[in-house]
Scaffold this motif. Structure first.
Motif, PDB file in Angstrom:
ATOM      1  N   ASP A 144       0.906  -1.292  -0.052  1.00 14.70           N
ATOM      2  CA  ASP A 144       0.066  -0.077  -0.022  1.00 14.70           C
ATOM      3  C   ASP A 144       0.621   1.175  -0.037  1.00 14.70           C
ATOM      4  OD1 ASP A 144      -2.466  -1.255   0.155  1.00 14.70           O
ATOM      5  OD2 ASP A 144      -2.367  -1.847   2.315  1.00 14.70           O
ATOM      6  N   GLU A 145       2.034   1.253   0.490  1.00 18.53           N
ATOM      7  CA  GLU A 145       3.020   2.489   0.748  1.00 18.53           C
ATOM      8  C   GLU A 145       4.329   1.923   0.520  1.00 18.53           C
ATOM      9  OE1 GLU A 145       0.570   4.935   3.999  1.00 18.53           O
ATOM     10  OE2 GLU A 145       2.358   3.793   4.671  1.00 18.53           O
ATOM     11  N   GLU A 146       5.257   2.825   0.164  1.00 15.04           N
ATOM     12  CA  GLU A 146       6.725   2.473   0.060  1.00 15.04           C
ATOM     13  C   GLU A 146       7.432   3.940   0.358  1.00 15.04           C
ATOM     14  OE1 GLU A 146       8.234   1.327  -3.981  1.00 15.04           O
ATOM     15  OE2 GLU A 146       7.562   3.263  -4.895  1.00 15.04           O
ATOM     16  N   HIS A 147       8.614   3.553   1.274  1.00 20.47           N
ATOM     17  CA  HIS A 147       9.210   4.884   1.618  1.00 20.47           C
ATOM     18  C   HIS A 147      10.133   5.143   0.401  1.00 20.47           C
ATOM     19  CE1 HIS A 147      12.072   6.899   4.182  1.00 20.47           C
ATOM     20  NE2 HIS A 147      13.048   6.389   3.481  1.00 20.47           N
TER      21      HIS A 147
ATOM     22  N   VAL B  90       6.857   9.181   1.703  1.00 17.50           N
ATOM     23  CA  VAL B  90       6.097   7.738   1.284  1.00 17.50           C
ATOM     24  C   VAL B  90       5.297   8.045   0.030  1.00 17.50           C
ATOM     25  CG1 VAL B  90       4.672   6.221   2.385  1.00 17.50           C
ATOM     26  CG2 VAL B  90       6.334   7.412   3.666  1.00 17.50           C
ATOM     27  N   ARG B  91       5.507   7.014  -0.779  1.00 15.69           N
ATOM     28  CA  ARG B  91       4.595   7.035  -1.813  1.00 15.69           C
ATOM     29  C   ARG B  91       3.450   6.161  -1.711  1.00 15.69           C
ATOM     30  NH1 ARG B  91       5.935   4.561  -7.821  1.00 15.69           N
ATOM     31  NH2 ARG B  91       3.846   4.746  -8.837  1.00 15.69           N
ATOM     32  N   LEU B  92       2.342   6.751  -1.752  1.00 16.33           N
ATOM     33  CA  LEU B  92       0.941   6.069  -1.487  1.00 16.33           C
ATOM     34  C   LEU B  92       0.631   5.309  -2.755  1.00 16.33           C
ATOM     35  CD1 LEU B  92      -0.743   9.000  -0.109  1.00 16.33           C
ATOM     36  CD2 LEU B  92       0.253   7.307   1.121  1.00 16.33           C
TER      37      LEU B  92
ATOM     38  N   ALA C 240      -4.402   3.142   0.708  1.00 15.98           N
ATOM     39  CA  ALA C 240      -3.587   4.345   1.177  1.00 15.98           C
ATOM     40  C   ALA C 240      -4.028   5.693   1.143  1.00 15.98           C
ATOM     41  CB  ALA C 240      -2.167   4.169   0.596  1.00 15.98           C
TER      42      ALA C 240
ATOM     43  N   GLU D  34      -4.727   8.436   4.162  1.00 19.66           N
ATOM     44  CA  GLU D  34      -4.257   9.902   4.171  1.00 19.66           C
ATOM     45  C   GLU D  34      -5.252  10.988   4.068  1.00 19.66           C
ATOM     46  OE1 GLU D  34      -0.554  12.267   3.257  1.00 19.66           O
ATOM     47  OE2 GLU D  34      -0.982  10.248   3.810  1.00 19.66           O
TER      48      GLU D  34
ATOM     49  N   SER E 181       3.346  11.227   0.573  1.00 19.88           N
ATOM     50  CA  SER E 181       2.878  11.491   1.910  1.00 19.88           C
ATOM     51  C   SER E 181       4.173  12.180   2.470  1.00 19.88           C
ATOM     52  CB  SER E 181       2.119  10.597   2.632  1.00 19.88           C
ATOM     53  OG  SER E 181       2.129  10.982   4.101  1.00 19.88           O
TER      54      SER E 181
ATOM     55  N   THR F 196       0.501  16.118   1.709  1.00 21.50           N
ATOM     56  CA  THR F 196       0.124  15.090   0.656  1.00 21.50           C
ATOM     57  C   THR F 196       0.530  16.056  -0.639  1.00 21.50           C
ATOM     58  OG1 THR F 196      -1.653  14.229   1.728  1.00 21.50           O
ATOM     59  CG2 THR F 196      -1.385  13.574  -0.471  1.00 21.50           C
TER      60      THR F 196
END
Length: 167
Positions: free
Chosen positions: A30-33, A44-46, A51, A55, A81, A92
């Motif tokens: 759902d998310e990645e640093h 963080v990418r949504l 996700a 947010e 985010s 965002t």
């Protein structure tokens, strides 16, 4: 519930609990640093509508609840985010892919769609410059000096000679 206020309070309590549970079930899919921004901030990418929904709930704006799901799925938009040291979202970012393949900074919203705090924008700016996001000058009003040094318009050192005009 005896009053309208009691009813609203109970509804708020229910949705807070529901979204709190949602936060616990977000997966790495759902998310990645993306990056550490310094000053305790990270990016963080949504990646999923779930996700985006969380947010939206946390920042009280409209990125979730289906409003941007189609853009996310199309792949021409990315949602990031900005998180504080406690991993709480503080802003965002919406990026739009241009025909030349580069990313343009389309939106940057804080809580309740307000402009993010100055310290958040200061933390994000070096990353935006490094990534060469187009249209970033709209979000950080800057000028360049004759020595090719860039300053925020409200932080120009005394005695600097700038290129162009201040309007």
């Amino acid at each position: 519930c005896c009053t309208d206020e009691d009813l609203v309070r109970e509804a708020d309590r229910y949705f807070a609990k529901r979204h709190g549970q949602l936060a616990k079930v977000l997966s790495p899919n759902d998310e990645e640093h993306v990056a550490d921004l310094g000053g305790g901030y990270s990016l963080v990418r949504l990646l999923t509508p779930k996700a985006l929904d969380l947010e939206s709930f946390r920042l009280h704006h409209c990125v979730g609840h289906g409003a941007y799901d189609d853009k996310l799925a199309a792949g021409w938009f990315r949602y990031l985010s900005v998180r504080d040291a406690k991993r709480r979202p503080v802003a965002t970012v919406e990026l739009r892919q241009e025909p030349n393949g580069r990313w343009s900074l389309n939106q940057c919203q804080g809580k309740h769609n307000e402009r993010p705090a100055r310290k958040v924008m200061d933390a994000l700016r070096p990353y935006a410059v490094q990534q060469q996001w187009q249209d970033r000058h709209y979000w950080w009003h800057t000028v360049s000096t004759v020595a090719d040094v860039e300053y925020d318009v409200d932080r120009i050192p005394p005695g600097s000679t700038i290129l162009g005009e201040l309007n």
